[in-house]
Design a protein around this motif. Structure first.
Motif, PDB file in Angstrom:
ATOM      1  N   ILE A  13       0.876  -1.366   0.034  1.00 50.91           N
ATOM      2  CA  ILE A  13       0.009   0.164  -0.002  1.00 50.91           C
ATOM      3  C   ILE A  13       0.958   1.181   0.009  1.00 50.91           C
ATOM      4  O   ILE A  13       0.604   2.305  -0.632  1.00 50.91           O
ATOM      5  CB  ILE A  13      -0.884   0.083   1.253  1.00 50.91           C
ATOM      6  N   GLY A  14       2.081   1.061   0.837  1.00 51.18           N
ATOM      7  CA  GLY A  14       2.960   2.297   0.563  1.00 51.18           C
ATOM      8  C   GLY A  14       3.249   2.692  -0.797  1.00 51.18           C
ATOM      9  O   GLY A  14       3.394   3.686  -1.275  1.00 51.18           O
ATOM     10  N   PHE A  15       3.592   1.632  -1.474  1.00 46.99           N
ATOM     11  CA  PHE A  15       3.994   1.767  -3.056  1.00 46.99           C
ATOM     12  C   PHE A  15       3.026   2.262  -3.951  1.00 46.99           C
ATOM     13  O   PHE A  15       3.160   2.841  -4.640  1.00 46.99           O
ATOM     14  CB  PHE A  15       4.497   0.440  -3.486  1.00 46.99           C
ATOM     15  N   ILE A  16       1.777   1.637  -3.564  1.00 48.99           N
ATOM     16  CA  ILE A  16       0.595   2.142  -4.258  1.00 48.99           C
ATOM     17  C   ILE A  16       0.258   3.682  -3.867  1.00 48.99           C
ATOM     18  O   ILE A  16       0.054   4.394  -4.907  1.00 48.99           O
ATOM     19  CB  ILE A  16      -0.539   1.310  -3.780  1.00 48.99           C
ATOM     20  N   THR A  19       2.002   6.530  -6.182  1.00 46.03           N
ATOM     21  CA  THR A  19       1.382   6.470  -7.593  1.00 46.03           C
ATOM     22  C   THR A  19       0.796   8.040  -7.553  1.00 46.03           C
ATOM     23  O   THR A  19       0.555   8.589  -8.606  1.00 46.03           O
ATOM     24  CB  THR A  19       0.580   5.459  -8.128  1.00 46.03           C
ATOM     25  N   LEU A  20       0.470   8.513  -6.204  1.00 46.47           N
ATOM     26  CA  LEU A  20      -0.253   9.979  -5.977  1.00 46.47           C
ATOM     27  C   LEU A  20       0.915  10.952  -6.287  1.00 46.47           C
ATOM     28  O   LEU A  20       0.467  12.180  -6.616  1.00 46.47           O
ATOM     29  CB  LEU A  20      -0.932   9.935  -4.898  1.00 46.47           C
ATOM     30  N   ARG A  21       2.130  10.685  -6.357  1.00 51.44           N
ATOM     31  CA  ARG A  21       3.148  11.810  -6.373  1.00 51.44           C
ATOM     32  C   ARG A  21       2.867  12.475  -7.553  1.00 51.44           C
ATOM     33  O   ARG A  21       2.977  11.979  -8.573  1.00 51.44           O
ATOM     34  CB  ARG A  21       4.718  11.254  -6.263  1.00 51.44           C
ATOM     35  N   GLY A  22       2.652  13.969  -7.346  1.00 42.60           N
ATOM     36  CA  GLY A  22       2.397  14.963  -8.584  1.00 42.60           C
ATOM     37  C   GLY A  22       1.316  14.622  -9.383  1.00 42.60           C
ATOM     38  O   GLY A  22       1.115  15.593 -10.151  1.00 42.60           O
ATOM     39  N   VAL A  32      -7.194   5.621  -4.818  1.00 43.45           N
ATOM     40  CA  VAL A  32      -6.278   4.971  -4.470  1.00 43.45           C
ATOM     41  C   VAL A  32      -6.489   4.542  -2.916  1.00 43.45           C
ATOM     42  O   VAL A  32      -6.282   3.434  -2.458  1.00 43.45           O
ATOM     43  CB  VAL A  32      -5.049   5.677  -4.452  1.00 43.45           C
ATOM     44  N   THR A  33      -7.325   5.361  -2.072  1.00 41.39           N
ATOM     45  CA  THR A  33      -7.554   5.001  -0.700  1.00 41.39           C
ATOM     46  C   THR A  33      -8.463   3.846  -0.551  1.00 41.39           C
ATOM     47  O   THR A  33      -8.305   2.927   0.136  1.00 41.39           O
ATOM     48  CB  THR A  33      -8.269   6.305  -0.163  1.00 41.39           C
ATOM     49  N   ALA A  34      -9.477   3.993  -1.463  1.00 40.34           N
ATOM     50  CA  ALA A  34     -10.571   2.842  -1.359  1.00 40.34           C
ATOM     51  C   ALA A  34      -9.925   1.647  -2.079  1.00 40.34           C
ATOM     52  O   ALA A  34     -10.131   0.428  -1.513  1.00 40.34           O
ATOM     53  CB  ALA A  34     -11.728   3.199  -2.323  1.00 40.34           C
ATOM     54  N   GLY A  35      -9.151   1.651  -3.124  1.00 43.32           N
ATOM     55  CA  GLY A  35      -8.388   0.415  -3.522  1.00 43.32           C
ATOM     56  C   GLY A  35      -7.483  -0.036  -2.634  1.00 43.32           C
ATOM     57  O   GLY A  35      -7.511  -1.257  -2.521  1.00 43.32           O
ATOM     58  N   SER A  36      -6.866   0.771  -1.751  1.00 48.57           N
ATOM     59  CA  SER A  36      -6.088   0.321  -0.836  1.00 48.57           C
ATOM     60  C   SER A  36      -6.725  -0.441   0.506  1.00 48.57           C
ATOM     61  O   SER A  36      -6.203  -1.481   0.932  1.00 48.57           O
ATOM     62  CB  SER A  36      -5.090   1.471  -0.339  1.00 48.57           C
TER      63      SER A  36
END
Length: 109
Positions: A13-16, A19-22, A32-36
């Motif tokens: 989840i940390g790596f997922i 993917t939000l960077r930028g 991403v939150t729901a998917g995690s």
């Protein structure tokens, strides 16, 4: 051991989240939150099923059905915290406009 599934999920989840960077938009953050949350639910309950339930389709079904209340609370809590954390950061970025104060937000833009 169930602990490996739990901590392994946290690492993935940390790596997922990276993917939000930028590319942070409210929709991407929510997705991403729901998917995690769903990923964590699936992986950790798979580990619980292997450790504590009969290794049958019915055992897996029982394990996942009994965990549904935790999914609801986990998903709601994660979405609320993500909204609070990303929202307060976005608000702070808008408030701090003086170039001399931008270092507070740890941003280079």
């Amino acid at each position: 051991d169930v602990v490996l599934y739990t901590w392994g999920s946290f690492i993935v989840i940390g790596f997922i989240g990276m993917t939000l960077r930028g590319k942070r938009t409210p929709l991407r953050i929510a997705a991403v939150t729901a998917g995690s949350s769903l990923f964590y639910f699936a992986v950790t309950n798979f580990g619980v099923w292997l450790a504590w339930y009969p290794r049958t389709a019915q055992g897996m079904g029982d394990c996942f059905v009994k965990a549904l209340p935790f999914l609801r609370n986990d998903l709601a809590g994660n979405l609320l915290w993500a909204a609070f954390l990303f929202g307060s950061y976005g608000l702070a970025r808008r408030i701090v406009t003086a170039p001399g104060l931008r270092w507070i937000l740890l941003t280079s833009s």
